[in-house]
Write an enzyme that holds these catalytic residues in place. Structure first.
Site, PDB file in Angstrom:
ATOM      1  N   LYS A 132       0.859  -1.178   0.000  1.00 30.34           N
ATOM      2  CA  LYS A 132       0.000   0.000   0.000  1.00 30.34           C
ATOM      3  C   LYS A 132       0.894   1.226   0.000  1.00 30.34           C
ATOM      4  O   LYS A 132       1.709   1.414   0.913  1.00 30.34           O
ATOM      5  CB  LYS A 132      -0.914   0.012   1.235  1.00 30.34           C
ATOM      6  CG  LYS A 132      -1.917   1.165   1.208  1.00 30.34           C
ATOM      7  CD  LYS A 132      -2.995   0.998   2.267  1.00 30.34           C
ATOM      8  CE  LYS A 132      -4.079   2.058   2.118  1.00 30.34           C
ATOM      9  NZ  LYS A 132      -5.194   1.865   3.083  1.00 30.34           N
ATOM     10  N   ASP A 149     -14.150   2.827   9.248  1.00 25.80           N
ATOM     11  CA  ASP A 149     -14.576   2.755   7.839  1.00 25.80           C
ATOM     12  C   ASP A 149     -15.051   1.345   7.509  1.00 25.80           C
ATOM     13  O   ASP A 149     -14.690   0.770   6.481  1.00 25.80           O
ATOM     14  CB  ASP A 149     -13.430   3.169   6.912  1.00 25.80           C
ATOM     15  CG  ASP A 149     -13.926   3.511   5.501  1.00 25.80           C
ATOM     16  OD1 ASP A 149     -15.130   3.790   5.344  1.00 25.80           O
ATOM     17  OD2 ASP A 149     -13.107   3.508   4.564  1.00 25.80           O
TER      18      ASP A 149
END
Length: 303
Positions: free
Chosen positions: A51, A145
């Site tokens: 990432k 989230d």
């Protein structure tokens, strides 16, 4: 064979230095509204996910700090239903990266859209999500989230893996504490200035996810559980993921209890019937020689 020539088959010494890097770098995802992008790659013949920041955010102090924060929190987590954070490295041409476990699976959203979701799998997924959230909250970490796109379902075993801690927060951080999340799954208190936000914000998001699965599987009990998770007042929700899991098991137990009651009732009725027939008077038929006469002939033989 000389001792120096003996080998176990594993190559340790003289292992090529370049093989320790990442090979086969392939961009697999770019966030449309966020700052991150994902690469799939190999190291030591194993797949990994990197990432990193999108090119326009590289060297931006704010986003570099956000990526580093995600690594710091993820690296301290070790749970079977949470994607593992393996390291922090700098990759030429990419920049700083969080090295993540590669998970062979699809998002919960894709799984639902494929039509494979069942009532039994829904309960399994919710139970595993509760385990993961309970672990996170025990570490004073909020995911912030939770949504079907951030829940992976493995191809092997159909297990939950919670991913993407880019918006997560923890008590021991005093930076990047901004309202965050996806609006549809966001608890109302998150957007209220000065409002205290705790694990019940994640419980709200979990409830929205459960509601979507309950709607697809037509599960009224899970729909009721979802409604309590998504109460606007945090005090009226389940206080923890553990309580959600207990409610989930209790609903299943109620169904089992009624089934057991029905079986027991039938068993008692059968035993009572057997006892009644066992106490009935026996009818003896006369025997002539070594044979018994049929009832009709016996009646005819009576003077």
């Amino acid at each position: 064979m000389d001792k120096e020539e003996f080998t176990s088959g594993f190559i340790v010494e003289g292992f090529p230095e370049e093989a320790q890097g990442f090979t086969g770098l392939e961009e697999v995802y770019v966030s449309a509204s966020g700052y991150a992008r994902l690469f799939r790659c190999r190291r030591y013949s194993r797949l990994h996910i990197l990432k990193a920041l999108k090119p326009e955010y590289v060297d931006n102090p704010f986003y570099e700090q956000a990526l580093r924060k995600e690594f710091d929190m993820g690296y301290g987590l070790e749970h079977p239903h949470i994607c593992r954070t393996l390291g922090w490295e700098t990759v030429p041409g990419v920049g700083h990266c969080v090295v993540l476990e590669y998970i062979d699976g699809v998002t919960l959203r894709e799984f639902m859209e494929s039509g494979r979701l069942t009532g039994g799998l829904t309960r399994k997924f919710v139970g595993e999500l509760c385990d993961a959230l309970g672990y996170l909250h025990g570490k004073q970490v909020l995911h912030r989230d939770l949504k079907p796109e951030n829940i992976l379902i493995t191809h092997n075993g159909l297990n939950v893996k919670l991913i993407d801690f880019g918006l997560s927060d923890s008590d021991d951080y005093d930076v990047l504490k901004l309202p965050a999340g996806t609006r549809h799954y966001l608890a109302p208190e998150v957007l209220k200035p000065g409002q205290t936000v705790d694990g019940r914000a994640d419980i709200y998001s979990l409830g929205v996810v459960v509601g979507e699965m309950a709607e697809q599987t037509h599960d009224k009990r899970l729909a009721a559980l979802s409604r309590k998770c998504t109460r606007r007042n945090p005090q009226e929700r389940y206080p923890s993921a553990l309580k959600v899991a207990q409610a989930l098991r209790r609903k299943s137990f109620v169904s089992f209890k009624w089934a057991a009651f029905l079986v027991l009732s039938l068993l008692v009725t059968y035993v009572a019937w057997r006892a009644t027939t066992a106490n009935a008077p026996e009818v003896s038929l006369p025997v002539y020689g070594n044979r018994s006469l049929p009832v009709e002939q016996w009646r005819d033989s009576i003077p």
